[in-house]
Design an enzyme around this catalytic site. Sequence first.
Site, PDB file in Angstrom:
ATOM      1  N   LYS A 195      -3.274  -2.915   8.041  1.00 42.92           N
ATOM      2  CA  LYS A 195      -3.303  -4.368   8.144  1.00 42.92           C
ATOM      3  C   LYS A 195      -2.437  -4.989   7.071  1.00 42.92           C
ATOM      4  O   LYS A 195      -1.984  -4.324   6.159  1.00 42.92           O
ATOM      5  CB  LYS A 195      -4.744  -4.865   8.045  1.00 42.92           C
ATOM      6  CG  LYS A 195      -5.411  -4.937   9.402  1.00 42.92           C
ATOM      7  CD  LYS A 195      -4.918  -6.144  10.198  1.00 42.92           C
ATOM      8  CE  LYS A 195      -5.423  -6.072  11.626  1.00 42.92           C
ATOM      9  NZ  LYS A 195      -5.019  -7.191  12.446  1.00 42.92           N
ATOM     10  N   ASP A 203       0.879  -1.168   0.000  1.00 42.01           N
ATOM     11  CA  ASP A 203       0.000   0.000   0.000  1.00 42.01           C
ATOM     12  C   ASP A 203       0.911   1.211   0.000  1.00 42.01           C
ATOM     13  O   ASP A 203       1.582   1.490   0.992  1.00 42.01           O
ATOM     14  CB  ASP A 203      -0.898  -0.038   1.241  1.00 42.01           C
ATOM     15  CG  ASP A 203      -1.860   1.153   1.310  1.00 42.01           C
ATOM     16  OD1 ASP A 203      -1.664   2.120   0.555  1.00 42.01           O
ATOM     17  OD2 ASP A 203      -2.786   1.102   2.137  1.00 42.01           O
ATOM     18  N   TYR A 236       0.240   0.060  15.487  1.00 40.83           N
ATOM     19  CA  TYR A 236      -0.697  -0.126  14.389  1.00 40.83           C
ATOM     20  C   TYR A 236      -0.246   0.624  13.145  1.00 40.83           C
ATOM     21  O   TYR A 236      -0.019   1.824  13.193  1.00 40.83           O
ATOM     22  CB  TYR A 236      -2.099   0.360  14.784  1.00 40.83           C
ATOM     23  CG  TYR A 236      -3.034   0.272  13.625  1.00 40.83           C
ATOM     24  CD1 TYR A 236      -3.448  -0.973  13.174  1.00 40.83           C
ATOM     25  CD2 TYR A 236      -3.442   1.390  12.935  1.00 40.83           C
ATOM     26  CE1 TYR A 236      -4.258  -1.089  12.066  1.00 40.83           C
ATOM     27  CE2 TYR A 236      -4.260   1.283  11.826  1.00 40.83           C
ATOM     28  CZ  TYR A 236      -4.665   0.047  11.404  1.00 40.83           C
ATOM     29  OH  TYR A 236      -5.459  -0.064  10.302  1.00 40.83           O
TER      30      TYR A 236
END
Length: 373
Positions: free
Chosen positions: A233, A13, A230
């Site tokens: 994902k 990404d 975080y």
Amino acid sequence: MPRKTTISLIKCDVGSLAGHHVVPEPLFRIAEKNMKKAKEEGLINSYHVFNVGDDLQLLMVHERGESNAEIHKLAWNTFQEAAEKALNLKLYGAGQDLLKTAFSGNVRGMGPGVAEMEIEERDADPIVVFAADKTSAGAFNLPLFRIFADPMNTAGLVIDPNMAGGFKFEVLDTVENKCVDLKCPEEMYELIGLIGTVGRYVVSRVWRARDNLLCAVGSVTKLSLIAGRYVGKDDPVLIVRAQHGLPAVGEILVPFMHSYLVAGWMRGSHWGPLMPVGVKDAKCTVFDGPPRIVALGFQVSNGKISSNDEGKPMIADLFDDPAFDMARREAVEYASMLRRMGEFEPARLSVKEMEYTTLSKILEKLKDRFKFL
Ligand code: 13P
Ligand code: 13P
Ligand code: MG
Ligand code: MG
């Protein structure tokens, strides 16, 4: 000597249009340009650039083996260049999955997701690659079990003598960073015992037991475990080899006739129903989803993706088919049910899975206000 051909699927990404929705056209252009150049220079033999949601996917077929530094550098440089473009265009999450700045010879552990398989070409070698967005590596545990171990899914396990010996699964414990091989049908219950815990145990490889023929490889990256926080994902990819003593393409696809729940929707923090879609619908909208999966089929031939008379690789968009309408409808129904539950478990992931999200900040903020009873 049979020819050895490597299929590399590397994804990242690097930035998205309108939130985490889709890879925009200028980033595809960069990927196409770099892949074309690498092909002209003979580094790779063929390629196909595609996306699922905000993940840019580089499918490369070459003869340099797995974990080849030049192939990984090509992917890394392509993602870097695309991330710079994304930054200039002020796209969302520019360079999101690029965790490190300097390349160290292999993109593993640096953010991008990787699945690679070196094969000795058979007379005809059908391959299916899967790529999913808004989920994580454990999302493939269920279909991989169905494909390679469930005789109610894969008729070949029952009626093809070449598959009678069953398949062997490599299961990775992503928390303790160790792995175990389990053989089906003998160790089916132990296998399910582990891989039912999708947030921790991930099927990384599958071999045909009788001759150790490699037939599936999945990406196993856990970005949060690398970054310690975080960072989006680990939208996973998977390569599966088909036919001639392996599951048929149709047996590989049938687990996706129904939607099922996967971890990683909205902010990487929710369960969501997986929706099989054609590439044209591989873009995430509702609550940044529902999580999408695409499946591309092709033949590998003489070190390349089989191409048409113009030299264009022939790629089948396998979920672009009304046969998956039911799964898509189910996905929307499950999505609406889960969203009615808002931030209440089990719609939201368990506290363990939320450890690396902003929930930890809430706990930190409140820590001095908790009183013992
Ligand atoms: P922002 O906090 O930047 O809006 O990001 C939220 C998000 O999309 C996490 O994936
Ligand atoms: P990606 O991992 O696909 O960037 O999604 C991030 C997210 O949390 C969207 O809600
Ligand atoms: Mg994103
Ligand atoms: Mg993504």
